[in-house]
Design a protein around this motif. Structure first.
Motif, PDB file in Angstrom:
ATOM      1  N   THR B  73       2.399  46.018  60.538  1.00 16.87           N
ATOM      2  CA  THR B  73       3.157  44.791  60.296  1.00 16.87           C
ATOM      3  C   THR B  73       2.804  44.186  58.933  1.00 16.87           C
ATOM      4  O   THR B  73       3.690  43.818  58.150  1.00 16.87           O
ATOM      5  N   ALA B  74       1.485  44.107  58.655  1.00 22.49           N
ATOM      6  CA  ALA B  74       1.044  43.503  57.402  1.00 22.49           C
ATOM      7  C   ALA B  74       1.456  44.363  56.205  1.00 22.49           C
ATOM      8  O   ALA B  74       1.931  43.839  55.186  1.00 22.49           O
ATOM      9  N   ALA B  75       1.266  45.683  56.327  1.00 27.60           N
ATOM     10  CA  ALA B  75       1.563  46.565  55.194  1.00 27.60           C
ATOM     11  C   ALA B  75       3.060  46.560  54.880  1.00 27.60           C
ATOM     12  O   ALA B  75       3.468  46.523  53.717  1.00 27.60           O
ATOM     13  N   VAL B  76       3.878  46.596  55.913  1.00 25.46           N
ATOM     14  CA  VAL B  76       5.325  46.550  55.719  1.00 25.46           C
ATOM     15  C   VAL B  76       5.725  45.202  55.115  1.00 25.46           C
ATOM     16  O   VAL B  76       6.639  45.107  54.300  1.00 25.46           O
ATOM     17  N   GLY B  77       4.981  44.162  55.501  1.00 25.32           N
ATOM     18  CA  GLY B  77       5.230  42.826  54.982  1.00 25.32           C
ATOM     19  C   GLY B  77       5.032  42.738  53.480  1.00 25.32           C
ATOM     20  O   GLY B  77       5.608  41.878  52.824  1.00 25.32           O
ATOM     21  N   GLU B  78       4.204  43.645  52.908  1.00 25.72           N
ATOM     22  CA  GLU B  78       3.996  43.658  51.458  1.00 25.72           C
ATOM     23  C   GLU B  78       5.317  43.901  50.725  1.00 25.72           C
ATOM     24  O   GLU B  78       5.489  43.535  49.577  1.00 25.72           O
ATOM     25  N   PHE B  79       6.238  44.564  51.395  1.00 20.66           N
ATOM     26  CA  PHE B  79       7.554  44.820  50.808  1.00 20.66           C
ATOM     27  C   PHE B  79       8.527  43.672  51.077  1.00 20.66           C
ATOM     28  O   PHE B  79       9.669  43.706  50.645  1.00 20.66           O
ATOM     29  N   GLY B  80       8.077  42.714  51.869  1.00 15.29           N
ATOM     30  CA  GLY B  80       8.975  41.633  52.257  1.00 15.29           C
ATOM     31  C   GLY B  80       9.843  41.993  53.449  1.00 15.29           C
ATOM     32  O   GLY B  80      10.770  41.266  53.791  1.00 15.29           O
ATOM     33  N   PHE B  81       9.540  43.141  54.081  1.00 15.21           N
ATOM     34  CA  PHE B  81      10.328  43.538  55.250  1.00 15.21           C
ATOM     35  C   PHE B  81       9.722  42.905  56.496  1.00 15.21           C
ATOM     36  O   PHE B  81       8.786  43.433  57.098  1.00 15.21           O
ATOM     37  N   SER B  82      10.247  41.761  56.885  1.00 16.54           N
ATOM     38  CA  SER B  82       9.738  41.107  58.080  1.00 16.54           C
ATOM     39  C   SER B  82      10.892  40.373  58.732  1.00 16.54           C
ATOM     40  O   SER B  82      11.975  40.288  58.163  1.00 16.54           O
TER      41      SER B  82
END
Lengths: 133, 162
Positions: B73-82
């Motif tokens: 969740t956090a790593a994907v969030g680095e791309f702004g994908f949330s």
């Protein structure tokens, strides 16, 4: 492990270079339409709008969807094509009934009015309607 | 009386959806323009290309790969994908000996911010039941032939969430 600057730079290009269109484009829509018909998109969007407004949660929606899908499967209508968004709509209607001032009977009544519309009625979702009650 | 759901006694889904939208609009709960925007976002701006960017990053950035496997969740969030359905992302790696398959047996839940909305086959009752029983055969029918020495793990996202 640390990557060299050169590798990192290449990686940057690789990731950012994923083309938006053309044969090398990253897959956009799984090779099919996101919504098969406009109403599916509306039903999807309505549910998310009400979640955004805090009328119910995504977890509530998921729980109702699980019930609606299980009901459909229990009917054993193997000759009928499975329509995910039909189940989605059943779930959404129940949540609306429970969480808003709009009840299932309101939806039934309004639907009957729309069914009774004269043929060729040019309907626009964006317009307010006065059906002359 | 309310017509039975899943039955022919109801008005068609397009009609009922139209009625629902009109009623919710009249109550001030829905705005047609905002609804258009939301739908367009899902049609145009989210899709498997988001997930492809994340995977490509993991191929070339070992630190990111580690973060991705540690806390998806956090790593994907680095791309702004949330956002909705992206709250609990778990990433599992495939390799020469291991292939992972994901299914939601109950409701076709899917990581929208990362992959967009699920394709039809993912929601199909046949996929949802058969991939659990005979994953190798189903994958083969879908065009992915895996050698017998490759282990297949099937992840049920609905079970994982509960």
């Amino acid at each position: 492990m640390t990557l060299t600057c050169a590798t990192q730079a290449d990686g940057e290009n690789l990731v950012d270079g994923l083309a938006a269109e053309g044969p090398a484009a990253a897959p956009r829509s799984n090779g099919e339409l996101v919504f098969k018909a406009p109403w599916e998109g509306r039903a999807f969007g309505l549910a998310l709008t009400l979640v955004d407004r805090g009328l119910f949660t995504l977890a509530d929606l998921q729980a109702e969807l699980i019930i609606a899908i299980a009901e459909w499967e229990a009917l054993g209508q193997s000759n009928e094509e499975y329509e995910y968004y039909e189940c989605w709509l059943v779930a959404l209607e129940r949540l609306v009934d429970r969480s808003t001032a709009v009840g299932l009977s309101d939806i039934d009544q309004r639907s009957e009015q729309y069914v009774a519309r004269p043929h060729g009625h040019d309907h626009d979702h964006a317009h307010d309607h006065d059906h002359g009650h | 009386m309310t017509a039975q759901p899943h039955s022919g006694g109801r008005a068609s889904a397009p009609i009922r959806t139209e009625a629902l939208e009109a009623l919710l609009t009249e109550k001030g709960l829905v705005n047609a323009g905002a609804l258009d925007g939301l739908i367009n976002r899902f049609v145009n701006d989210v899709g498997p290309m988001n997930g492809a960017r994340v995977v490509a990053r993991a191929w070339v950035d070992a630190d990111f790969r580690e973060r991705l496997l540690d806390d998806g969740t956090a790593a994907v969030g680095e791309f702004g994908f949330s956002g909705p359905q992206g709250e609990h992302i778990v990433v599992v790696p495939n390799d020469d000996k291991q292939h992972n398959v994901v299914v939601c047996t109950l409701c076709s839940c899917y990581p929208w911010p990362l992959l967009g909305l699920p394709p039809d086959w993912y929601k199909d009752p046949a996929y949802r039941s058969r991939i659990v029983r005979e994953p190798r055969l189903v994958l083969s029918e879908m065009g992915l032939d895996l050698e017998d020495d490759i282990n297949i793990t099937v992840w049920d996202s609905s079970a994982e969430n509960r």
